[in-house]
Design a protein around this motif. Structure first.
Motif, PDB file in Angstrom:
ATOM      1  N   ARG A  92       0.838  -1.200   0.000  1.00 17.21           N
ATOM      2  CA  ARG A  92       0.000   0.000   0.000  1.00 17.21           C
ATOM      3  C   ARG A  92       0.872   1.248   0.000  1.00 17.21           C
ATOM      4  O   ARG A  92       1.870   1.325   0.718  1.00 17.21           O
ATOM      5  CB  ARG A  92      -0.931   0.008   1.210  1.00 17.21           C
ATOM      6  CG  ARG A  92      -1.978   1.133   1.124  1.00 17.21           C
ATOM      7  CD  ARG A  92      -3.006   1.061   2.217  1.00 17.21           C
ATOM      8  NE  ARG A  92      -2.385   1.461   3.468  1.00 17.21           N
ATOM      9  CZ  ARG A  92      -2.461   0.771   4.593  1.00 17.21           C
ATOM     10  NH1 ARG A  92      -3.103  -0.365   4.649  1.00 17.21           N
ATOM     11  NH2 ARG A  92      -1.876   1.233   5.686  1.00 17.21           N
ATOM     12  N   ALA A  93       0.460   2.216  -0.787  1.00 20.11           N
ATOM     13  CA  ALA A  93       1.183   3.481  -0.934  1.00 20.11           C
ATOM     14  C   ALA A  93       0.552   4.580  -0.089  1.00 20.11           C
ATOM     15  O   ALA A  93      -0.570   4.441   0.405  1.00 20.11           O
ATOM     16  CB  ALA A  93       1.185   3.896  -2.400  1.00 20.11           C
ATOM     17  N   LEU A  94       1.279   5.689   0.031  1.00 24.48           N
ATOM     18  CA  LEU A  94       0.790   6.848   0.777  1.00 24.48           C
ATOM     19  C   LEU A  94      -0.542   7.365   0.247  1.00 24.48           C
ATOM     20  O   LEU A  94      -1.351   7.888   1.002  1.00 24.48           O
ATOM     21  CB  LEU A  94       1.826   7.979   0.726  1.00 24.48           C
ATOM     22  CG  LEU A  94       3.138   7.725   1.455  1.00 24.48           C
ATOM     23  CD1 LEU A  94       4.147   8.824   1.128  1.00 24.48           C
ATOM     24  CD2 LEU A  94       2.927   7.630   2.953  1.00 24.48           C
ATOM     25  N   ASN A  95      -0.776   7.217  -1.061  1.00 28.87           N
ATOM     26  CA  ASN A  95      -2.021   7.699  -1.663  1.00 28.87           C
ATOM     27  C   ASN A  95      -3.104   6.622  -1.681  1.00 28.87           C
ATOM     28  O   ASN A  95      -4.097   6.752  -2.386  1.00 28.87           O
ATOM     29  CB  ASN A  95      -1.768   8.221  -3.075  1.00 28.87           C
ATOM     30  CG  ASN A  95      -1.353   7.135  -4.047  1.00 28.87           C
ATOM     31  OD1 ASN A  95      -1.213   5.958  -3.673  1.00 28.87           O
ATOM     32  ND2 ASN A  95      -1.141   7.508  -5.293  1.00 28.87           N
ATOM     33  N   THR A 100      -1.063  -6.312  -5.224  1.00 32.31           N
ATOM     34  CA  THR A 100      -0.651  -7.609  -4.697  1.00 32.31           C
ATOM     35  C   THR A 100       0.451  -8.150  -5.587  1.00 32.31           C
ATOM     36  O   THR A 100       0.317  -8.166  -6.812  1.00 32.31           O
ATOM     37  CB  THR A 100      -1.842  -8.581  -4.658  1.00 32.31           C
ATOM     38  OG1 THR A 100      -2.857  -8.031  -3.816  1.00 32.31           O
ATOM     39  CG2 THR A 100      -1.421  -9.938  -4.121  1.00 32.31           C
ATOM     40  N   LEU A 101       1.553  -8.568  -4.959  1.00 37.13           N
ATOM     41  CA  LEU A 101       2.687  -9.143  -5.684  1.00 37.13           C
ATOM     42  C   LEU A 101       2.895 -10.572  -5.214  1.00 37.13           C
ATOM     43  O   LEU A 101       2.976 -10.812  -4.006  1.00 37.13           O
ATOM     44  CB  LEU A 101       3.976  -8.384  -5.378  1.00 37.13           C
ATOM     45  CG  LEU A 101       4.195  -6.993  -5.940  1.00 37.13           C
ATOM     46  CD1 LEU A 101       3.349  -5.954  -5.297  1.00 37.13           C
ATOM     47  CD2 LEU A 101       5.655  -6.656  -5.791  1.00 37.13           C
ATOM     48  N   PRO A 102       3.013 -11.504  -6.149  1.00 36.06           N
ATOM     49  CA  PRO A 102       3.380 -12.852  -5.730  1.00 36.06           C
ATOM     50  C   PRO A 102       4.825 -12.861  -5.223  1.00 36.06           C
ATOM     51  O   PRO A 102       5.698 -12.231  -5.819  1.00 36.06           O
ATOM     52  CB  PRO A 102       3.261 -13.684  -7.002  1.00 36.06           C
ATOM     53  CG  PRO A 102       2.800 -12.777  -8.076  1.00 36.06           C
ATOM     54  CD  PRO A 102       2.805 -11.378  -7.566  1.00 36.06           C
ATOM     55  N   ILE A 103       5.067 -13.561  -4.126  1.00 37.11           N
ATOM     56  CA  ILE A 103       6.426 -13.635  -3.598  1.00 37.11           C
ATOM     57  C   ILE A 103       7.349 -14.281  -4.626  1.00 37.11           C
ATOM     58  O   ILE A 103       8.545 -13.982  -4.659  1.00 37.11           O
ATOM     59  CB  ILE A 103       6.449 -14.331  -2.225  1.00 37.11           C
ATOM     60  CG1 ILE A 103       5.834 -13.367  -1.186  1.00 37.11           C
ATOM     61  CG2 ILE A 103       7.854 -14.743  -1.822  1.00 37.11           C
ATOM     62  CD1 ILE A 103       5.810 -13.854   0.241  1.00 37.11           C
ATOM     63  N   ALA A 104       6.813 -15.092  -5.504  1.00 42.85           N
ATOM     64  CA  ALA A 104       7.626 -15.705  -6.572  1.00 42.85           C
ATOM     65  C   ALA A 104       8.319 -14.637  -7.416  1.00 42.85           C
ATOM     66  O   ALA A 104       9.447 -14.838  -7.865  1.00 42.85           O
ATOM     67  CB  ALA A 104       6.761 -16.602  -7.449  1.00 42.85           C
ATOM     68  N   TRP A 153       4.950   2.950  -5.916  1.00 41.71           N
ATOM     69  CA  TRP A 153       5.823   3.979  -5.360  1.00 41.71           C
ATOM     70  C   TRP A 153       5.156   4.588  -4.141  1.00 41.71           C
ATOM     71  O   TRP A 153       3.987   4.342  -3.873  1.00 41.71           O
ATOM     72  CB  TRP A 153       6.197   5.040  -6.396  1.00 41.71           C
ATOM     73  CG  TRP A 153       5.054   5.774  -7.026  1.00 41.71           C
ATOM     74  CD1 TRP A 153       4.299   6.768  -6.490  1.00 41.71           C
ATOM     75  CD2 TRP A 153       4.548   5.558  -8.353  1.00 41.71           C
ATOM     76  NE1 TRP A 153       3.357   7.192  -7.385  1.00 41.71           N
ATOM     77  CE2 TRP A 153       3.489   6.473  -8.537  1.00 41.71           C
ATOM     78  CE3 TRP A 153       4.892   4.709  -9.396  1.00 41.71           C
ATOM     79  CZ2 TRP A 153       2.763   6.544  -9.733  1.00 41.71           C
ATOM     80  CZ3 TRP A 153       4.172   4.778 -10.563  1.00 41.71           C
ATOM     81  CH2 TRP A 153       3.134   5.684 -10.726  1.00 41.71           C
ATOM     82  N   GLN A 154       5.919   5.357  -3.394  1.00 41.27           N
ATOM     83  CA  GLN A 154       5.466   5.954  -2.132  1.00 41.27           C
ATOM     84  C   GLN A 154       4.954   4.868  -1.173  1.00 41.27           C
ATOM     85  O   GLN A 154       3.963   5.033  -0.480  1.00 41.27           O
ATOM     86  CB  GLN A 154       4.396   7.020  -2.370  1.00 41.27           C
ATOM     87  CG  GLN A 154       4.886   8.172  -3.204  1.00 41.27           C
ATOM     88  CD  GLN A 154       3.793   9.162  -3.536  1.00 41.27           C
ATOM     89  OE1 GLN A 154       2.611   8.851  -3.517  1.00 41.27           O
ATOM     90  NE2 GLN A 154       4.200  10.372  -3.854  1.00 41.27           N
ATOM     91  N   VAL A 155       5.678   3.756  -1.131  1.00 44.48           N
ATOM     92  CA  VAL A 155       5.288   2.605  -0.314  1.00 44.48           C
ATOM     93  C   VAL A 155       5.349   2.979   1.172  1.00 44.48           C
ATOM     94  O   VAL A 155       6.302   3.601   1.625  1.00 44.48           O
ATOM     95  CB  VAL A 155       6.218   1.394  -0.582  1.00 44.48           C
ATOM     96  CG1 VAL A 155       5.941   0.265   0.408  1.00 44.48           C
ATOM     97  CG2 VAL A 155       6.066   0.929  -2.020  1.00 44.48           C
TER      98      VAL A 155
END
Length: 161
Positions: A92-95, A100-104, A153-155
């Motif tokens: 999640r970003a500031l905005n 969702t990203l697979p750990i793979a 970005w802005q994580v």
């Protein structure tokens, strides 16, 4: 730029918890992690993230006009440090943008939690302070929509599940 804490000193004496951040936390990691420092979360300030082993690559991105050299810890190293167990991460970003990203992905590519561009800390106005960034120029398959949507970005928060 503040003082950099040696990587080894990030851990509390018992080695089961991460020392709490000294400065303002810029990243919170929650979910299925074994190593925490504030309740059931791991919080990091800039110095803690900069103290991690850094990696980098030169790449163009779909959002910047020129290529740049991006550096920071590999996202897989951060998760490994925290004893993360899961199939994917929710970023999640500031905005409030979420992906969702697979750990793979983190094992198939050198995905950065980029802190610097061309040696300078990235300000919020320029995708910082943290950017989940894929090495676009190194792998043609990363140029599609799927990976662009995963490059947050802005994580500010990562949840392991």
């Amino acid at each position: 730029m503040g003082s950099v804490i040696p990587w080894a000193s990030l851990y509390a004496e018992d080695k089961l918890t991460l020392a709490p951040p000294i400065g303002s936390a810029i990243l919170t990691v929650s979910g299925d992690i074994a190593v925490t420092n504030v309740g059931d979360e791991a919080q990091f300030d800039l110095a803690m993230l900069e103290a991690m082993p850094s990696h980098g690559f030169e790449t163009r991105t779909p959002w910047t006009e020129t290529s740049g050299y991006y550096s920071g810890p590999l996202l897989r190293d951060l998760l490994e440090t925290l004893g993360a167990e899961g199939e994917d991460i929710y970023v999640r970003a500031l905005n409030d943008y979420e992906a969702t990203l697979p750990i793979a992905d983190l094992h198939n590519y050198d995905v950065l939690l980029a802190i610097h561009r061309d040696g300078e800390i990235m300000p919020i106005r320029e995708y910082g302070p943290l950017w989940v960034l894929y090495p676009f120029d190194d792998h043609v398959e990363l140029l599609g929509e799927t990976f662009r949507f995963r490059s947050v970005w802005q994580v500010m928060h990562i949840h392991v599940r």
